[in-house]
Design an enzyme around this catalytic site. Structure first.
Site, PDB file in Angstrom:
ATOM      1  CE  LYS A 105      -3.969  -2.219   2.235  1.00 36.60           C
ATOM      2  NZ  LYS A 105      -5.026  -2.082   3.271  1.00 36.60           N
ATOM      3  CE1 TYR A 123      -9.387  -3.432   0.201  1.00 36.22           C
ATOM      4  CE2 TYR A 123      -8.782  -1.245  -0.557  1.00 36.22           C
ATOM      5  CZ  TYR A 123      -8.442  -2.439   0.054  1.00 36.22           C
ATOM      6  OH  TYR A 123      -7.154  -2.643   0.504  1.00 36.22           O
ATOM      7  CG  ASN A 132      -4.089  -2.521   6.784  1.00 35.25           C
ATOM      8  OD1 ASN A 132      -3.850  -2.107   5.655  1.00 35.25           O
ATOM      9  ND2 ASN A 132      -5.174  -3.203   7.074  1.00 35.25           N
ATOM     10  CG  HIS A 158      -5.212  -6.528  -0.667  1.00 31.66           C
ATOM     11  ND1 HIS A 158      -6.460  -6.694  -0.097  1.00 31.66           N
ATOM     12  CD2 HIS A 158      -5.131  -7.438  -1.678  1.00 31.66           C
ATOM     13  CE1 HIS A 158      -7.107  -7.648  -0.750  1.00 31.66           C
ATOM     14  NE2 HIS A 158      -6.321  -8.122  -1.715  1.00 31.66           N
ATOM     15  CD  GLU A 171      -8.354  -9.875  -3.980  1.00 26.92           C
ATOM     16  OE1 GLU A 171      -7.213 -10.206  -3.595  1.00 26.92           O
ATOM     17  OE2 GLU A 171      -9.249  -9.490  -3.205  1.00 26.92           O
TER      18      GLU A 171
HETATM   19  P1  IDP Z   1      -8.157  -7.081   5.219  1.00 26.08           P
HETATM   20  O1  IDP Z   1      -7.285  -6.092   4.479  1.00 26.08           O
HETATM   21  O2  IDP Z   1      -7.515  -7.555   6.497  1.00 26.08           O
HETATM   22  O3  IDP Z   1      -8.629  -8.215   4.342  1.00 26.08           O
HETATM   23  P2  IDP Z   1     -10.810  -5.884   4.956  1.00 26.08           P
HETATM   24  O4  IDP Z   1     -11.926  -6.003   5.946  1.00 26.08           O
HETATM   25  O5  IDP Z   1     -10.950  -6.596   3.649  1.00 26.08           O
HETATM   26  O6  IDP Z   1      -9.468  -6.303   5.719  1.00 26.08           O
HETATM   27  O7  IDP Z   1     -10.619  -4.329   4.680  1.00 26.08           O
HETATM   28  C1  IDP Z   1      -9.865  -3.874   3.593  1.00 26.08           C
HETATM   29  C2  IDP Z   1      -9.058  -2.677   4.033  1.00 26.08           C
HETATM   30  O8  IDP Z   1      -9.939  -1.620   4.430  1.00 26.08           O
HETATM   31  C3  IDP Z   1      -8.181  -2.910   5.263  1.00 26.08           C
HETATM   32  O9  IDP Z   1      -6.959  -3.546   4.954  1.00 26.08           O
HETATM   33  C4  IDP Z   1      -8.002  -1.507   5.783  1.00 26.08           C
HETATM   34  O10 IDP Z   1      -7.023  -0.785   5.034  1.00 26.08           O
HETATM   35  C5  IDP Z   1      -9.357  -0.897   5.513  1.00 26.08           C
HETATM   36  N1  IDP Z   1     -10.249  -1.025   6.688  1.00 26.08           N
HETATM   37  C6  IDP Z   1     -10.933  -2.120   7.095  1.00 26.08           C
HETATM   38  N2  IDP Z   1     -11.635  -1.868   8.210  1.00 26.08           N
HETATM   39  C7  IDP Z   1     -11.374  -0.579   8.530  1.00 26.08           C
HETATM   40  C8  IDP Z   1     -11.809   0.286   9.601  1.00 26.08           C
HETATM   41  O11 IDP Z   1     -12.590  -0.088  10.488  1.00 26.08           O
HETATM   42  N3  IDP Z   1     -11.327   1.563   9.576  1.00 26.08           N
HETATM   43  C9  IDP Z   1     -10.486   2.018   8.613  1.00 26.08           C
HETATM   44  N4  IDP Z   1     -10.060   1.254   7.592  1.00 26.08           N
HETATM   45  C10 IDP Z   1     -10.503  -0.032   7.552  1.00 26.08           C
HETATM   46 MG    MG Z   2      -9.900  -8.127   2.696  1.00 20.41          MG
END
Ligand code: IDP
Ligand code: MG
Length: 153
Positions: free
Chosen positions: A9, A49, A112, A115, A126
């Site tokens: 990212k 997303y 974070n 992905h 994907e």
């Molecule tokens: P993942 O990346 O662990 O699979 P997902 O639920 O698919 O998690 O969410 C995709 C991305 O959206 C996350 O990696 C993060 O960057 C963002 N995200 C998910 N939940 C939150 C939140 O509660 N607050 C802010 N960003 C979030």
């Molecule tokens: Mg995800």
């Protein structure tokens, strides 16, 4: 052998962590079968997303993912999807276990680092979304036998 899809990212690019994160995947024994830099746009992120479009943080997530180009890659190995998700750690970096990528490099639920595909089915979708078939390489690793037992491959 299974393949999975990973995005480094924008925060990983600007924080200078590309080498560290990529090195972890390589040292683990995952094979890079595709890699490129790309500027993501709203159109592709709305698909990627799609499960989050109605969440209040979605506009911030879009901005964050478009802040700089990202690095896209395909990693190959036995159970690659699960292995990479385990290495990635929980979504929120503050809750991710130490030793995981997010646990070691992130203090955020949004910023974070990576992905990673969450299932073999989504990995397939994907990979096809972000790579043309000719951008994915099939090549032998000469030291393959040092990574797996004969009955694992
Ligand atoms: P993942 O990346 O662990 O699979 P997902 O639920 O698919 O998690 O969410 C995709 C991305 O959206 C996350 O990696 C993060 O960057 C963002 N995200 C998910 N939940 C939150 C939140 O509660 N607050 C802010 N960003 C979030
Ligand atoms: Mg995800």
């Amino acid at each position: 052998m299974e393949q999975t899809f990973v995005i480094l990212k924008p925060s990983t690019i600007v924080r200078g962590l590309v080498g560290d994160v990529l090195g972890r995947f390589q040292r683990k024994g995952l094979q890079i079968t595709a890699m490129k830099m790309a500027q993501l746009d709203e159109q592709i992120l709305r698909v990627h997303y799609a499960h989050l479009v109605d969440r209040p943080f979605f506009p911030d997530l879009m901005q964050s993912m478009m802040a700089t180009p990202v690095i896209l890659m395909v990693l190959k190995g036995k159970d690659a999807v699960e292995v990479v998700r385990t290495m990635t750690g929980a979504t929120n970096g503050r809750k991710a276990a130490p030793g995981t990528i997010r646990g070691d490099y992130s203090m955020s639920g949004q910023e974070n680092i990576v992905h990673a595909s969450d299932s073999p089915e989504s990995a397939k979708v994907e990979i096809e979304r972000f790579f043309k078939p000719e951008e994915i390489f099939d090549y032998a690793l000469p030291h393959f036998r040092n990574f797996y037992a004969p009955d694992e491959v």
